[in-house]
Design a protein around this motif. Structure first.
Motif, short mmCIF file in Angstrom:
data_model
loop_
_atom_site.label_atom_id
_atom_site.label_comp_id
_atom_site.label_asym_id
_atom_site.label_seq_id
_atom_site.Cartn_x
_atom_site.Cartn_y
_atom_site.Cartn_z
N VAL A 120 0.81 -1.23 0.00
CA VAL A 120 0.00 0.00 0.00
C VAL A 120 0.83 1.27 0.00
N HIS A 121 2.15 1.16 0.11
CA HIS A 121 2.99 2.35 0.19
C HIS A 121 2.82 3.22 -1.06
N GLY A 122 2.47 4.47 -0.85
CA GLY A 122 2.33 5.41 -1.95
C GLY A 122 1.08 5.20 -2.79
N ALA A 123 0.14 4.40 -2.31
CA ALA A 123 -1.04 4.06 -3.12
C ALA A 123 -2.32 4.57 -2.47
N ILE A 124 -3.36 4.66 -3.28
CA ILE A 124 -4.73 4.82 -2.78
C ILE A 124 -5.29 3.42 -2.57
N VAL A 125 -5.91 3.20 -1.43
CA VAL A 125 -6.50 1.89 -1.13
C VAL A 125 -8.00 1.95 -1.38
N VAL A 126 -8.50 1.00 -2.16
CA VAL A 126 -9.94 0.86 -2.38
C VAL A 126 -10.42 -0.32 -1.53
N ASP A 127 -11.31 -0.02 -0.59
CA ASP A 127 -11.87 -1.04 0.30
C ASP A 127 -13.10 -1.64 -0.35
N ALA A 128 -12.97 -2.88 -0.82
CA ALA A 128 -14.09 -3.60 -1.44
C ALA A 128 -14.25 -4.97 -0.78
N LEU A 129 -14.07 -5.00 0.54
CA LEU A 129 -14.13 -6.27 1.26
C LEU A 129 -15.55 -6.74 1.51
N CYS A 152 -2.06 2.48 8.67
CA CYS A 152 -1.15 3.04 7.66
C CYS A 152 -1.67 4.39 7.18
N LYS A 153 -0.85 5.11 6.43
CA LYS A 153 -1.17 6.48 6.03
C LYS A 153 -1.88 6.57 4.69
N ALA A 154 -2.09 5.47 4.02
CA ALA A 154 -2.70 5.50 2.69
C ALA A 154 -4.15 5.98 2.77
#
Length: 435
Positions: A120-129, A152-154
């Motif tokens: 996830v470093h440097g990324a946008i996280v999409v939560d689709a759980l 994390c900071k994402a």
């Protein structure tokens, strides 16, 4: 705007698919595309544009939405990885279809049991759980992944609702994603607006992915957000050729020794919101205190017990003013609680014929909420959760504040239905329920 439960949204989905004829996989496609479009519109070209997305997906339709979003971003030149936290043989049919399409287009997809900092470093996280259908607490591997993502900071974009939030109550189901933004479809869910879900939701974006307006505005959907336009439409226009006598007379009853401020604030609120005339009914031994604090409002001395609090004998003067002049009664602010105030409320509820707002100590002086059923006047109660719990307890039901806060909407609705009273359950958010 209407607000729905998970089941109500399922019925809208079902009718859109079966009655209107829009296939489920088309709705999934439009949902994922709308998420990708929002991400591109929000981040592309910005100074801190990462150009990198990690989709953390489950195996249901929410996961399918996430795969579509990842595929669309990948097709637009973004660096995309889809991490599926479930076995391939447990994917829903539509989710499996989207997985196969993504693979054919070259989207990197992995089946994983965990997520690391390097993912996830440097990324946008999409939560689709998980979507709105979650009905049990999250634990084990998924709980550890959510805990990691929250640390994390994402930036996190949740699809439909943050994974782990109850769609119906806003409660945390063991653990939940703390999203920066949530993109939901068709209508907001109760869990987006009720705390703690509202805090986990972050910024809420509502996308219409093709649901018919007649379904989204159906009278069968009984809960809605009170918006500015709706409130504005309720305020009557004032004719230039009119005077204060045309705009109603409010009688505000309350106050006691040491509690003179509440009734003053209530009276001033009446003036500010448009009442033409306001009379403050207060214990007669305190009348001089109130006379020095009012300018526009009139005062009515009422029988008291000799200690700066209202006597049960005040009910006759209250009813007389309501019969002769006043149009509405507000009772309770700063009134205090005693055998006399309980007797006063009991006598008034037997005889009232004009709309009545019962607030604060007026609520605390109702000995049994079942007496509200027989009241001829329209009644509005304005409790905070503690007052609400105490009021329900007086009918012999065991309940506490946590029970009220755990499902504010249903507690308010059931109370209004059972008693015939209109309820304004104060808090965040305030819930207004009618019989």
């Amino acid at each position: 705007m209407k607000v729905v439960t998970a089941e109500e949204m399922r019925q809208i989905d079902k009718r859109t698919i079966e009655s209107i004829g829009i296939p489920g996989h088309v709705l999934m496609e439009r949902a994922g595309v709308s998420v990708a479009r929002w991400i591109k519109d929000t981040y592309e070209g910005k100074k801190d544009w990462p150009g990198k997305v990690v989709v953390i997906a489950g195996g249901g339709n929410n996961g399918g939405d996430g795969i579509v979003a990842g595929r669309e971003l990948f097709n637009s030149g973004w660096s995309v990885r889809v991490l599926l936290l479930i076995r391939e043989d447990r994917l829903s049919p539509d989710c499996l279809t989207q997985l196969r399409i993504a693979r054919k287009m070259g989207v990197p997809v992995e089946f994983r049991t965990d997520v690391a900092e390097t993912d996830v470093h440097g990324a946008i996280v999409v939560d689709a759980l998980f979507g709105t259908g979650l009905n049990k607490e999250i634990e084990g591997t998924i709980a550890r992944v959510i805990d990691f993502l929250n640390s994390c900071k994402a930036p996190v974009i949740s699809i439909d609702i943050p994974s782990g939030i109850s769609s119906d109550t806003g409660q945390v189901m063991g653990i939940a994603i703390r999203a920066d933004t949530t993109i939901t479809f068709g209508l907001p869910k109760r869990g987006h607006l009720l705390y703690p879900g509202a805090e986990y939701t972050g910024r809420l974006i509502i996308e219409n992915i093709g649901f018919p307006e007649e379904l989204l505005n159906s009278d069968d959907l009984m809960v809605e957000v009170l918006e500015r336009d709706k409130v504005s439409s309720l305020i009557p226009e004032r004719h230039p050729h009119s005077h204060k006598g045309d705009y109603g007379h409010v009688l505000v009853v309350g106050g006691s020794k040491g509690k003179t401020g509440a009734v003053i604030m209530a009276a001033r609120a009446c003036m500010r919101t448009g009442a033409g005339l306001v009379t403050i009914g207060v214990p007669e031994s305190l009348i001089d205190v109130f006379q020095t604090r009012v300018t526009e409002e009139m005062t009515l001395p009422l029988p008291d017990r000799g200690d700066g609090s209202l006597s049960v004998k005040a009910y006759k003067k209250i009813l007389d003013l309501l019969s002769e002049k006043a149009d509405i009664l507000c009772i309770g602010p700063g009134m205090g609680i005693s055998d006399d105030t309980e007797g006063l409320l009991t006598e008034l509820l037997k005889s009232l014929s004009k709309p009545t707002i019962i607030d604060a100590d007026g609520i605390n002086s109702i000995t049994d909420p079942r007496m509200l059923r027989d009241c001829k006047a329209p009644i509005i109660l304005t409790p905070h959760p503690g007052e609400m719990a105490r009021l329900i307890q007086r009918s012999g039901i065991k309940i506490d504040v946590s029970d009220i806060e755990g499902d504010r909407i249903e507690k308010a609705r059931s109370f209004a239905k059972e008693t015939g009273a209109h309820l304004v359950l104060k808090g965040v958010p305030t819930i207004t329920a009618s019989p």
